[in-house]
Enzyme design. Structure first.
Site, PDB file in Angstrom:
ATOM      1  N   HIS A  35       0.590  -1.277   0.260  1.00  0.00           N
ATOM      2  CA  HIS A  35       0.455  -0.013  -0.015  1.00  0.00           C
ATOM      3  C   HIS A  35       1.256   0.934   0.076  1.00  0.00           C
ATOM      4  CE1 HIS A  35      -3.601  -2.715   1.244  1.00  0.00           C
ATOM      5  NE2 HIS A  35      -2.468  -3.190   2.067  1.00  0.00           N
TER       6      HIS A  35
ATOM      7  N   GLU B 113      10.253   8.386 -15.866  1.00  0.00           N
ATOM      8  CA  GLU B 113       8.830   8.719 -15.603  1.00  0.00           C
ATOM      9  C   GLU B 113       8.411   8.551 -17.086  1.00  0.00           C
ATOM     10  OE1 GLU B 113       7.535  13.024 -14.933  1.00  0.00           O
ATOM     11  OE2 GLU B 113      10.111  12.694 -14.787  1.00  0.00           O
TER      12      GLU B 113
ATOM     13  N   LYS C 220      17.464  21.995 -10.455  1.00  0.00           N
ATOM     14  CA  LYS C 220      15.793  20.421 -10.076  1.00  0.00           C
ATOM     15  C   LYS C 220      17.199  19.971 -11.694  1.00  0.00           C
ATOM     16  CE  LYS C 220      12.075  19.379 -10.273  1.00  0.00           C
ATOM     17  NZ  LYS C 220      11.705  19.568 -11.022  1.00  0.00           N
TER      18      LYS C 220
ATOM     19  N   SER D 291      15.788  21.120 -15.356  1.00  0.00           N
ATOM     20  CA  SER D 291      14.819  22.173 -15.813  1.00  0.00           C
ATOM     21  C   SER D 291      15.122  23.585 -16.856  1.00  0.00           C
ATOM     22  CB  SER D 291      13.840  22.923 -14.253  1.00  0.00           C
ATOM     23  OG  SER D 291      12.667  23.661 -14.138  1.00  0.00           O
TER      24      SER D 291
END
Ligand code: ARG
Length: 460
Positions: A156, A290, A283, A277
């Protein structure tokens, strides 16, 4: 414009028809398979006496030239080249004259395209299986580097029990083994030659589909000509195996996305396998992970798209079947790109094993060890669960640390409190296939045997 059917038609095709109908833009990547299929067909025509040896030689030579032109980019396509089959036959006829006009004897584009696509799929599934196996090597070697490092295992997405990092990495490795099995099973079922089925019913000419199948290296020839030209099961199976592989890569991607956050901090990504970024200077983004997650959606879409195209079709060839190639090609390309990038990412990332251990050393993660301690002393598990649950509740309510409460409890005591020491819980996972160092060492050996078996099957 001269079409393949110009004898029957008075007028030529409209531009709109051609734009919709033409498949050359994507099926030209099967040119090698098309030329190979044509070579085998011509050799058979010569063997059974439907083509003279001289004609066969000039067609084979024209096929060599055509293949060379297609591979070095000097091939000139013309408007009437509706697909790769038309283009190759047109060029062979230009080069070999009347002999070239005999090439299509006893053959239809229906059995031809099915043959080409099977040959293409056989090679591609083998190549992709080899790539998956290389990625599994990377997971195995990262598991070796990981030694006895451990991290929280989650259910979970809540911390559940500590597990060895090697165990977590090998979990992904085993899923990929099933993917390779499925890809190679799909390959085995694709290994049937449709050539000789003709348009749908075979031929009145003395064709010899068995020898063509053998010439092309297929394991067998078709048993039923209608089935041979209609069957795209092999595409659907390949797409399913690739979609599920994509889902597994997505799961790895999702973990890496989480692990690379400041909140987890379990991995540092290599610069070469992460992005920055355009606005925020601090970043570092896990784009590969992804995309591994995002591409899975596209792969599932290709599978459902093909099945939907197939579901309304009667026997035998229907032009809808031309919709089989783009999803298959794209699924293979997508998996290849994703695997290579993810392999690079996993090979180069740095595991922050101190952070992992710190996260896994919460005493609550060893709660099951306390219950199992009571069970070992004879208490029924349900009662043990309740005893430990009550202590956890008391600790969370601020009545003391779990270790102190355990040490003070007459059923547990100081010896049991030692079970909460950092690193203890994972070492106590000793059962076969479990997450501790003992079973993981055995699992690691078995994983090497699995990879060796995969390699043997790949070469078969
Ligand atoms: N381009 C076609 C395809 O990909 C080849 C087969 C065409 N057959 C036909 N009867 N028009 O399916």
């Amino acid at each position: 414009m001269a079409t393949l059917w110009h004898g029957r038609f008075e007028g030529g095709p409209s531009e709109a028809l051609q734009a919709l109908n033409n498949s050359l833009a994507f099926d030209r990547r099967m040119f090698r398979e098309d030329v190979d299929g044509s070579r085998a067909h011509v050799r058979m025509l010569a063997r059974v006496g439907l083509m003279s040896a001289t004609d066969a030689d000039s067609v084979l030579e024209a096929l060599d030239t055509t293949e060379a032109e297609l591979s070095d980019g000097s091939f000139t396509f013309v408007v009437s080249d509706e697909d790769i089959h038309t283009a190759v036959e047109r060029r062979v006829t230009e080069l070999a004259g009347e002999a070239g006009a005999r090439l299509h004897t006893g053959r239809s584009r229906n059995d031809q395209v099915a043959t080409d696509l099977r040959l293409w799929t056989l090679r591609e599934l083998t190549d992709l299986s080899a790539l998956v196996t290389s990625f599994q090597d990377t997971l195995a070697s990262r598991a070796d580097d990981a030694g006895e490092a451990y991290l929280p295992g989650y259910t979970h997405l809540q911390q559940a029990q500590p597990v060895l990092l090697a165990h977590q990495l090998l979990a992904h490795g085993w899923a990929l083994s099933r993917d390779v099995d499925r890809l190679l099973d799909a390959r085995d079922r694709a290994d049937v030659s449709p050539l000789g089925a003709g348009a749908l019913a075979g031929s009145s000419l003395p064709l010899d589909p068995d020898s063509v199948a053998a010439d092309l290296g297929f394991a067998a020839r078709f048993e039923n000509s209608l089935d041979a030209v209609s069957d795209r099961d092999f595409v659907a199976e390949a797409l399913f195996a690739l979609a599920l592989l994509g889902v597994h890569l997505s799961r790895i991607g999702e973990e890496l996305v989480l692990w690379s956050t400041d909140e987890f901090g379990f991995v540092d990504l290599d610069d070469a396998f992460s992005t920055g970024s355009s606005m925020l200077p601090q970043k570092k983004n896990p784009d590969i992970a992804e995309l591994a997650r995002g591409k899975a959606g596209r792969l599932v879409g290709h599978l459902t798209g093909l099945l939907t195209s197939l579901k309304g079709l009667p026997l035998a060839y229907n032009k809808d079947l031309q919709e089989d190639k783009e999803p298959l090609f794209d699924a293979c390309d997508t998996i290849r790109l994703t695997l290579l990038a993810l392999d690079g990412m996993v090979s180069t990332l740095v595991f922050q094993t101190d952070r992992m251990a710190e996260a896994a050393d919460s005493p609550y993660a060893a709660a099951i060890d306390l219950a199992e301690h009571l069970v070992a002393a004879g208490m029924p598990f349900r009662d043990a669960h309740a005893v430990v649950g009550a202590l956890v509740r008391a600790a969370l309510a601020g009545e003391g640390s779990l270790a102190d409460l355990v040490a003070a409890d007459e059923r547990l005591g100081p010896e049991a409190a030692d079970l909460l020491d950092p690193g203890t819980a994972v070492r106590r996972r000793t059962t076969p296939g479990g997450a501790g160092p003992g079973p993981v060492a055995i699992q690691r050996d078995r994983f090497s045997e699995q990879l060796a078996a995969q390699r043997t099957r790949l070469l078969a």
